[in-house]
Design an enzyme around this catalytic site. Structure first.
Site, PDB file in Angstrom:
ATOM      1  N   ASP A  82       0.795  -1.230   0.000  1.00 36.25           N
ATOM      2  CA  ASP A  82       0.000   0.000   0.000  1.00 36.25           C
ATOM      3  C   ASP A  82       0.833   1.289   0.000  1.00 36.25           C
ATOM      4  OD1 ASP A  82       0.917  -0.636   2.535  1.00 36.25           O
ATOM      5  OD2 ASP A  82      -0.809   0.232   3.560  1.00 36.25           O
TER       6      ASP A  82
ATOM      7  N   GLU B 268      10.451  -3.621  13.295  1.00 39.28           N
ATOM      8  CA  GLU B 268      11.664  -3.227  12.570  1.00 39.28           C
ATOM      9  C   GLU B 268      12.895  -3.416  13.469  1.00 39.28           C
ATOM     10  OE1 GLU B 268       8.905  -1.431  12.877  1.00 39.28           O
ATOM     11  OE2 GLU B 268       8.137  -1.049  10.851  1.00 39.28           O
TER      12      GLU B 268
HETATM   13  C1  UGA Z   1       3.064  -0.407   9.619  1.00 41.95           C
HETATM   14  C2  UGA Z   1       4.280  -0.753   8.760  1.00 41.95           C
HETATM   15  O1  UGA Z   1       4.323   0.096   7.608  1.00 41.95           O
HETATM   16  C3  UGA Z   1       4.180  -2.214   8.322  1.00 41.95           C
HETATM   17  O2  UGA Z   1       5.269  -2.526   7.485  1.00 41.95           O
HETATM   18  C4  UGA Z   1       4.174  -3.101   9.585  1.00 41.95           C
HETATM   19  O3  UGA Z   1       3.971  -4.442   9.204  1.00 41.95           O
HETATM   20  C5  UGA Z   1       3.039  -2.679  10.481  1.00 41.95           C
HETATM   21  O4  UGA Z   1       3.089  -1.288  10.767  1.00 41.95           O
HETATM   22  C6  UGA Z   1       3.115  -3.463  11.791  1.00 41.95           C
HETATM   23  O5  UGA Z   1       3.435  -2.883  12.818  1.00 41.95           O
HETATM   24  O6  UGA Z   1       2.906  -4.679  11.741  1.00 41.95           O
HETATM   25  P1  UGA Z   1       0.591  -0.458   8.247  1.00 41.95           P
HETATM   26  O7  UGA Z   1       0.695   0.395   7.079  1.00 41.95           O
HETATM   27  O8  UGA Z   1      -0.408  -0.070   9.262  1.00 41.95           O
HETATM   28  O9  UGA Z   1       1.922  -0.689   8.923  1.00 41.95           O
HETATM   29  O10 UGA Z   1       0.313  -2.024   7.830  1.00 41.95           O
HETATM   30  P2  UGA Z   1      -0.428  -2.594   6.574  1.00 41.95           P
HETATM   31  O11 UGA Z   1      -0.048  -1.843   5.358  1.00 41.95           O
HETATM   32  O12 UGA Z   1      -1.863  -2.732   6.883  1.00 41.95           O
HETATM   33  O13 UGA Z   1       0.218  -4.062   6.496  1.00 41.95           O
HETATM   34  C7  UGA Z   1       1.581  -4.261   6.170  1.00 41.95           C
HETATM   35  C8  UGA Z   1       1.677  -5.315   5.055  1.00 41.95           C
HETATM   36  O14 UGA Z   1       1.114  -6.550   5.512  1.00 41.95           O
HETATM   37  C9  UGA Z   1       0.946  -4.931   3.788  1.00 41.95           C
HETATM   38  O15 UGA Z   1       1.702  -5.283   2.647  1.00 41.95           O
HETATM   39  C10 UGA Z   1      -0.356  -5.738   3.856  1.00 41.95           C
HETATM   40  O16 UGA Z   1      -0.888  -6.108   2.604  1.00 41.95           O
HETATM   41  C11 UGA Z   1       0.076  -6.968   4.649  1.00 41.95           C
HETATM   42  N1  UGA Z   1      -1.015  -7.558   5.474  1.00 41.95           N
HETATM   43  C12 UGA Z   1      -1.830  -6.769   6.242  1.00 41.95           C
HETATM   44  C13 UGA Z   1      -1.227  -8.930   5.456  1.00 41.95           C
HETATM   45  O17 UGA Z   1      -0.503  -9.658   4.754  1.00 41.95           O
HETATM   46  N2  UGA Z   1      -2.255  -9.464   6.214  1.00 41.95           N
HETATM   47  C14 UGA Z   1      -3.086  -8.693   6.963  1.00 41.95           C
HETATM   48  O18 UGA Z   1      -4.008  -9.242   7.618  1.00 41.95           O
HETATM   49  C15 UGA Z   1      -2.870  -7.307   6.985  1.00 41.95           C
HETATM   50 MN    MN Z   2       0.711   0.069   5.086  1.00 38.51          MN
END
Ligand code: UGA
Ligand code: MN
Length: 349
Positions: A207, A293
């Protein structure tokens, strides 16, 4: 000359230059070891590091001139490789390889996100995309999308167990995301990358918004490279704090600034050989909020001194932590209530 021939020609010129100038530099009796170290860094790293000390003005000027030529040639190779067929580059590219790891999961915006990301990654030379679906099995949607890119990729899946999934009414930041998927990609790398392969590992969430420059910046990282990330942590930008000597000395963040690595996943890359040398380096569901991280990076660098600032000493933003709005699909919900067919019946959105 064809594109492939040009790439080979530019690469051969670069190697010849490095080889020709090597004798001159290492035969300088004054501070030979230090100069040799600096040079080996410059051969591999076009942007990091300072200019060598205690050189005569002529030697210094020659050093800088040589660095400028190497940089220009590396840039030329990148640009030429951008236009080359992806499949061929996998074998013949002269650039260190970028392994970009993307966790992804099914939701209304998934195809839009992956289309946008893939159309960026397709422009990056010598990049191998490791995409991991958070699902019981691999989907047709992702498989077809990957096949259409024509780029080198690996398609995996790893499902997040229900206990670690965010519940429908739960705040999105309550549980970590992408943990098992990134670990599956790391295990694949450890099993499939040759130990002497040049490159970097980067986590590219589906995203975010990426400028091509972020890939140029990470490619020659020797340890852990770091740079600013836009629109994250409640700020316009979070970034590493860099001192006058070009060393990372802390983090310019407001939310949880005492984390050992107060940086978003999009803001760093790890050298591939360093990654391969530390098999314990991975993510964990059971860590404090915002510490994913730090949990990963602590395996690769023990002090900030070892971290490499990129993007002009962390003064440029080349990646943004954009979050896509969940589209309000109220009419779709209404159709369902009225037992009418959904708008996307028979059409992939
Ligand atoms: C922030 C960071 O930018 C993420 O890299 C980190 O994983 C996250 O915090 C964390 O603390 O775990 P955010 O933008 O809120 O994240 O996270 P998302 O973009 O919703 O998810 C990170 C990645 O995991 C995305 O590529 C998304 O597609 C994937 N994801 C999300 C899954 O594979 N499964 C899920 O149920 C939700
Ligand atoms: Mn994200």
């Amino acid at each position: 000359m064809t594109k492939n021939k040009k790439v080979v020609f530019a690469g051969a010129t670069l190697l010849l230059m490095v080889w020709c100038t090597k004798g001159y530099w290492t035969s300088d009796g004054n501070g030979r070891e230090r100069v040799r170290d600096r040079l080996s860094m410059a051969y591999n790293d076009d942007r990091g590091g300072a200019i060598p000390v205690n050189l005569s003005p002529e030697a210094q000027a020659a050093f800088e001139q040589r660095e400028r030529i190497i940089n220009a040639l590396k840039l030329e190779i990148s640009q030429l490789e951008r236009g080359c067929p992806k499949k061929k580059l996998e074998k013949y590219s002269l650039l260190p390889k970028i392994y970009a790891i993307t966790p992804t999961y099914k939701r209304p915006v998934q195809k839009a996100e992956l289309t946008r990301l893939s159309h960026t990654l397709m422009l990056v030379p010598n990049l191998h995309w490791v995409i991991v679906e958070d699902a019981e099995k691999k989907s047709e949607l992702v498989a077809n999308l990957l096949a259409r890119t024509g780029m080198p990729y690996t398609h995996l899946h790893a499902v997040t167990p229900a206990t670690w999934k965010i519940k429908p009414k739960e705040a999105w930041y309550n549980k970590p995301r992408g943990v098992l998927q990134r670990n599956a990609a790391l295990a694949w790398l450890r099993a499939n990358v040759k130990p002497d392969e040049e490159g970097v590992v980067y986590f590219a969430d589906d995203d975010n918004a990426y400028s091509l420059e972020v890939f140029d910046e990470m490619r020659y990282v020797k340890t852990v490279g770091v740079w600013p990330v836009g629109l994250v942590g409640g700020l316009m930008v979070e970034r590493p704090k860099v001192n006058a000597e070009g060393k990372v000395v802390g983090w310019l963040t407001v939310w949880s600034p005492n984390r050992p690595f107060a940086i978003d996943m999009a803001g760093f890359a790890v050298n591939l050989k360093l990654f391969m040398s530390k098999p314990e380096g991975k993510f964990k569901n059971e860590v404090q909020k915002g510490y994913q991280e730090s949990e990963f990076l602590r395996h690769f660098v023990t002090s900030l001194d070892e971290v490499e600032p990129r993007a002009d000493n962390c003064t440029k933003v080349n990646v943004w932590h954009t979050r896509t709005e969940n589209p309000p699909l109220r009419e779709e919900i209404r159709l369902k209530k009225e037992a009418k067919p959904p708008s996307d019946l028979g059409i992939e959105v």
